[in-house]
Scaffold this active site. Structure first.
Site, mmCIF file in Angstrom:
data_model
loop_
_atom_site.group_PDB
_atom_site.id
_atom_site.type_symbol
_atom_site.label_atom_id
_atom_site.label_comp_id
_atom_site.label_asym_id
_atom_site.label_seq_id
_atom_site.Cartn_x
_atom_site.Cartn_y
_atom_site.Cartn_z
ATOM 1 C CB CYS A 2 -42.090 -33.152 7.115
ATOM 2 S SG CYS A 2 -41.644 -31.631 7.969
ATOM 3 N NE ARG A 27 -42.748 -35.055 1.219
ATOM 4 C CZ ARG A 27 -44.019 -35.017 0.832
ATOM 5 N NH1 ARG A 27 -44.388 -35.654 -0.260
ATOM 6 N NH2 ARG A 27 -44.914 -34.345 1.518
ATOM 7 C CD1 TRP A 75 -37.256 -27.799 4.397
ATOM 8 C CD2 TRP A 75 -39.059 -26.752 5.221
ATOM 9 N NE1 TRP A 75 -37.247 -26.511 3.922
ATOM 10 C CE2 TRP A 75 -38.327 -25.843 4.411
ATOM 11 C CE3 TRP A 75 -40.218 -26.306 5.844
ATOM 12 C CZ2 TRP A 75 -38.744 -24.530 4.223
ATOM 13 C CZ3 TRP A 75 -40.625 -25.010 5.662
ATOM 14 C CH2 TRP A 75 -39.893 -24.128 4.846
ATOM 15 C CG ASN A 99 -45.766 -32.698 6.073
ATOM 16 O OD1 ASN A 99 -45.250 -31.606 6.309
ATOM 17 N ND2 ASN A 99 -46.137 -33.061 4.853
ATOM 18 N N GLY A 100 -46.734 -30.730 8.698
ATOM 19 C CA GLY A 100 -47.740 -29.683 8.810
ATOM 20 C C GLY A 100 -47.415 -28.732 9.949
ATOM 21 C CD GLU A 477 -38.806 -20.638 -13.184
ATOM 22 O OE1 GLU A 477 -38.380 -21.795 -13.064
ATOM 23 O OE2 GLU A 477 -39.502 -20.080 -12.302
ATOM 24 C CE LYS A 481 -36.312 -23.592 -11.700
ATOM 25 N NZ LYS A 481 -37.394 -23.000 -10.911
ATOM 26 C CD GLU A 484 -36.229 -22.109 -6.816
ATOM 27 O OE1 GLU A 484 -37.304 -22.428 -6.281
ATOM 28 O OE2 GLU A 484 -35.932 -22.424 -7.988
ATOM 29 C CG HIS A 500 -40.422 3.482 -14.766
ATOM 30 N ND1 HIS A 500 -40.856 4.785 -14.871
ATOM 31 C CD2 HIS A 500 -40.672 2.895 -15.972
ATOM 32 C CE1 HIS A 500 -41.364 4.980 -16.079
ATOM 33 N NE2 HIS A 500 -41.257 3.857 -16.764
ATOM 34 C CE LYS A 600 -40.144 -30.987 -7.313
ATOM 35 N NZ LYS A 600 -39.561 -30.099 -8.337
#
Length: 605
Positions: A2, A27, A75, A99-100, A477, A481, A484, A500, A600
């Protein structure tokens, strides 16, 4: 996550609030709102779901006046993304942005219900507004009411309070979530970070954990966690370094991928002088017996790559942990061990909590951060900037490779300090590292080829990524990506793990991206690739020219990277991971810079 902005200004504040919120879009958010106090002392608010343009449109048709105000991009955590759940939250004469997470909000809500006060939203934040309004109804002044409410809260929060009838007053507080105060001439500001405050001032005071602040246009009074008035130093920020624009690129991510040769060159110039590594005093690895590397998401995967470097170069054991798990498993830490926290923002809640767990149990804590004024930088014994510059796109690119560059330098320093490499070997490795920016410039030319492959990948439901050695985390990674940005299910595996279990997934419809540098592990990786091909798997092989020539026959497609870089080749292999995800997202039409459900800077657990 946020974003918060607060202004006690000289001009109409609504457009300033929206402009500041626009700078905080990176963000991540799903709704936004502002509240103002007008010249007559009247408190009012406007909120909207979705992009900031929706809030801007509403303000055109339903304007807010006033020189004092607060704004917020949300958010969602508690409650869906609806106008009712959007901030600012208001009760009576107070409006609040937050925020939190207020961890005890259910208890606070139940106690309000006992008083006959019912919540109207699903959010934890509303309880802050309700309790503050209740305290004011009981006769408390605004400041005391805010303080009384703050004393009841458990969890992590950054808060800004605005009060009806109080056009020259704002209260701000932080615990666990970042918050900064901006100083102007006859104006004062509050913001989640310096990016939001940069258009207004270059003089910033960062609140410490547990602080609350009382702002008027004349200045600010800061009080510590015990309620004692205290002094927090002002810092000057480089306003130019907070500039946010796409520079002619279609998306911020494309710009940030392209910036990697330059920013990594800056990293190397900062930490390497001739054939010497220059680090802050006290970073001597000679007596270290173990390292704990902790991060979240992409930062965790950067640490995963570094584990190979520290162990192979320096013979130094490394434990790599996801930050959200680290402290809860209560890992035993040696008094001769070091703890390295990796975070782009320097405010990642889980990583910060892991740092606080470790700092009394290890010999030294090191913060690897992109924001030198962040909580992790301030709370570490030593802060090492990754010098990536502002990264707006939610999906990290240049921050990741800058983290790798700094970690590579640390691994070389450890190897030299511990006598595992001599001066000549150090110089040779530094030559490999200095070659990386030029090789990255060459690697960026792969963009068009990645675009061509994205048409294929964008049709897939599942994609596998395979790599060995330090390329295994780069495969992880790549999968991260793709997930995301394009919302395609993807998994990364160590190539040797294929048989396996994951090989059961192989068929003609599952693309398999194979990372195979032409090195000591090349033949083993290619053997694993052949196992996929024997089961009609579709291979996208990524290697250098000699690797493609040696193993490319029969693959569906290939991407050629430059050779060189020595042990630091994983930095080069990050580029096709970034471009494949980027172009696949563009092909699918998803939001590249602000993928759904993501933020973010994750400042809540």
């Amino acid at each position: 996550m946020c974003g918060i902005i607060g202004i006690l200004g000289k001009h109409e504040v609504s457009p300033q609030l929206v402009d500041a919120l626009r700078r905080l879009e990176y963000r991540g958010y799903d709704s936004a709102g502002v509240a103002t106090v007008d010249a007559g002392g009247r408190l009012d608010r406007r909120r909207a779901v979705g992009k900031l343009v929706n809030l801007s449109d509403r303000l055109v048709h339903e304007p807010l006046t006033g020189h004092s105000g607060i704004g917020h991009t949300r958010w969602a955590t508690h409650g869906a993304a609806t106008e009712g759940n959007a901030h600012p939250h208001r009760s009576g004469r107070v409006a609040v942005v937050h925020n939190g997470i207020i961890e005890n909000y259910r208890d606070l809500r139940a106690r309000l219900a006992d008083l006959g006060i019912e919540a109207r939203t699903q959010t934890d934040t509303e309880t802050v507004a309700l309790w503050t309004a209740h305290h004011m109804d009981q006769g408390m002044g605004p400041i005391d009411a805010a303080r009384a409410t703050l004393s009841m809260l458990h969890g992590a929060f950054a808060l800004a309070f605005l009060f009806e009838g109080e056009g020259d007053l704002m209260v701000a507080a932080r615990k666990g979530s970042p918050l900064a105060i901006g100083h102007g001439e006859g104006e004062m500001f509050v913001g989640s970070d310096a990016v939001a405050l940069a258009p207004f001032t270059d003089r910033i005071t960062y609140l410490e954990d547990g602080d609350h602040a009382v702002l008027t246009r004349a200045g600010v009074q800061v009080f510590d966690a015990e309620g004692h008035q205290t002094h927090r130093a002002q810092a000057r920020i480089d306003v130019g370094a907070t500039a946010i624009d796409r520079g002619g690129y279609r998306h911020f991510m494309a710009k940030e991928v392209a910036e990697q040769p330059v920013v990594i060159g800056d990293v190397l110039n900062h930490y390497i002088k001739g054939d010497r590594i220059v680090l802050p005093e006290g970073l001597d690895f000679a007596g270290v017996d173990r390292i704990a590397l902790v991060g979240c998401g992409t930062a965790h995967l950067a640490g995963h790559v570094a584990k190979y470097w520290f162990e192979q170069l320096a013979g130094l054991p490394v434990d790599i942990d996801v930050a959200s798990e680290f402290r809860y498993r209560e890992p035993p830490l040696s008094e001769r061990s070091w703890f390295i926290a990796i975070s782009q923002s320097g405010e990642t809640a889980d990583t910060l909590a892991a740092l606080h767990y470790a700092r009394t149990r290890v010999a030294r804590t090191v913060g690897l951060v992109n924001v030198g004024t962040s909580a992790i930088a301030r709370d570490s014994d030593v802060a090492l900037p990754t010098r990536a510059g502002i990264e707006v796109s939610v999906a990290s690119s240049k921050a990741f490779t800058c983290q790798l560059a700094v970690l590579g330098i640390l691994a070389l320093k450890a190897a030299h300090d511990r006598g595992r490499i001599d001066d000549a070997q150090l110089a040779a490795h530094l030559r490999d590292l200095r070659a990386i920016p030029g090789l990255l410039s060459q690697a960026l030319a792969i963009s068009d080829e990645c675009r061509a492959q994205s048409e294929w990948l964008s049709q897939a439901r599942d994609v596998l990524y395979l790599g060995r050695g330090a390329l295994f985390p780069v495969a992880l990674e790549g999968a991260l990506k793709l997930k995301e940005l394009s919302y395609i299910h993807a998994e990364g595996y160590a190539s040797g793990e294929l048989k396996h279990g994951p090989i059961a997934l192989i068929d003609r419809d599952v693309p398999v991206v194979v990372l195979a540098a032409h090195d000591a592990l090349f033949d083993k990786t290619i053997s694993n690739m052949q196992e996929v091909m024997a089961r009609h798997g579709q291979i996208l092989l990524i290697s250098d020219a000699s690797g493609i020539a040696a193993a490319g026959e029969g693959v569906t497609a290939s991407l050629t990277l430059p050779s060189g870089g020595g042990i630091f080749q994983p930095i080069l292999y990050a580029v096709p991971m970034q471009y494949l995800a980027y172009h696949t997202a563009v092909a699918k039409g998803t939001d590249v810079d602000q993928p759904r459900n993501l933020a973010k800077s994750v400042t809540v657990e």
